[in-house]
Enzyme design. Sequence first.
Site, mmCIF file in Angstrom:
data_model
loop_
_atom_site.group_PDB
_atom_site.id
_atom_site.type_symbol
_atom_site.label_atom_id
_atom_site.label_comp_id
_atom_site.label_asym_id
_atom_site.label_seq_id
_atom_site.Cartn_x
_atom_site.Cartn_y
_atom_site.Cartn_z
ATOM 1 N N LYS A 1 -11.912 -49.615 44.088
ATOM 2 C CA LYS A 1 -12.247 -50.963 43.602
ATOM 3 C C LYS A 1 -12.468 -50.958 42.081
ATOM 4 C CE LYS A 1 -15.975 -51.346 46.258
ATOM 5 N NZ LYS A 1 -16.023 -50.097 47.033
ATOM 6 N N ARG B 1 -21.574 -38.323 40.105
ATOM 7 C CA ARG B 1 -22.602 -39.290 40.497
ATOM 8 C C ARG B 1 -23.464 -38.658 41.586
ATOM 9 N NH1 ARG B 1 -19.948 -45.133 41.743
ATOM 10 N NH2 ARG B 1 -21.421 -45.021 43.448
ATOM 11 N N ARG C 1 -14.574 -36.835 42.627
ATOM 12 C CA ARG C 1 -14.729 -37.816 41.542
ATOM 13 C C ARG C 1 -15.714 -37.295 40.485
ATOM 14 N NH1 ARG C 1 -16.127 -44.012 42.742
ATOM 15 N NH2 ARG C 1 -18.077 -43.226 43.605
ATOM 16 N N ARG D 1 -23.242 -43.155 52.955
ATOM 17 C CA ARG D 1 -22.599 -44.373 52.424
ATOM 18 C C ARG D 1 -21.488 -44.855 53.346
ATOM 19 N NH1 ARG D 1 -20.897 -42.275 46.859
ATOM 20 N NH2 ARG D 1 -20.108 -44.337 46.391
ATOM 21 N N ARG E 1 -21.636 -57.078 50.048
ATOM 22 C CA ARG E 1 -21.555 -55.914 50.922
ATOM 23 C C ARG E 1 -22.225 -56.157 52.270
ATOM 24 N NH1 ARG E 1 -21.228 -51.836 46.390
ATOM 25 N NH2 ARG E 1 -20.746 -49.820 47.288
#
Length: 216
Positions: free
Chosen positions: A13, A155, A126, A166, A87
């Site tokens: 996204k 992160r 990532r 998540r 969300r």
Amino acid sequence: MRLVLFGPPGAGKGTQSLLLKERFGLDVISTGNLIRAAINEGSTLGKKVEEHVHAGQLVPDDLVRDLANEAMAQHKFDRFILDGYPRTTRQAVWLMEFLDAYKSPLEAVISLQVSDDVIVDRLSNRRINRETGESYHLTYHPPPADVDPSLIVQRKDDAPESVKARLETYRRETHPVEMFFQQVGLLSPINGEGSVQDIFSRVLGSVERFSELELA
Ligand code: AMP
């Protein structure tokens, strides 16, 4: 143009929002970025939400709604892409009501469809440039050699146990939002796997379908 980019964590996204921003000069409103900024500043809001974020859980609906509404108001209710909001179905209903009240209804929800294997691969590999916010994949899009390696970080919520939480949170609370947008006729699902450019072509195809006149 008022768009939502929807999908699980790691769907791309953020990456696709930035490409849309470059192409059309839209602003990106990322509730994840707003929340991380509040945490880094150590604000009252940041302190309230920090634990939720690191545990891979959602931040309470009303707190995120206030952040998102304020940002949309700053953009005069137009020319933005929402990344990571809504969300929950409650957030989705609030969003539609909020924009309708300002006679700026939501135009489309582009939903990036990505399999679990690809999500886990993307999130675990990532890395982020903590100064510019640029995002990299260690194998497919590694940080350039001339960038100071101490700026490249992972992160906290991309650690394996947070990723698992998540994904569970996504399935339980966020996935039903897709059905909601389908029922109101705004959902535009696209394949979110493949190269960044291939996915962007599909995103553009979807944008053009619903706003041909606006883009002409
Ligand atoms: P993101 O950068 O979009 O992956 O968001 C990072 C984290 O911020 C999420 O895992 C949630 O803890 C929180 N967050 C971001 N957007 C929302 C939202 N719309 N509702 C609740 N929590 C959110």
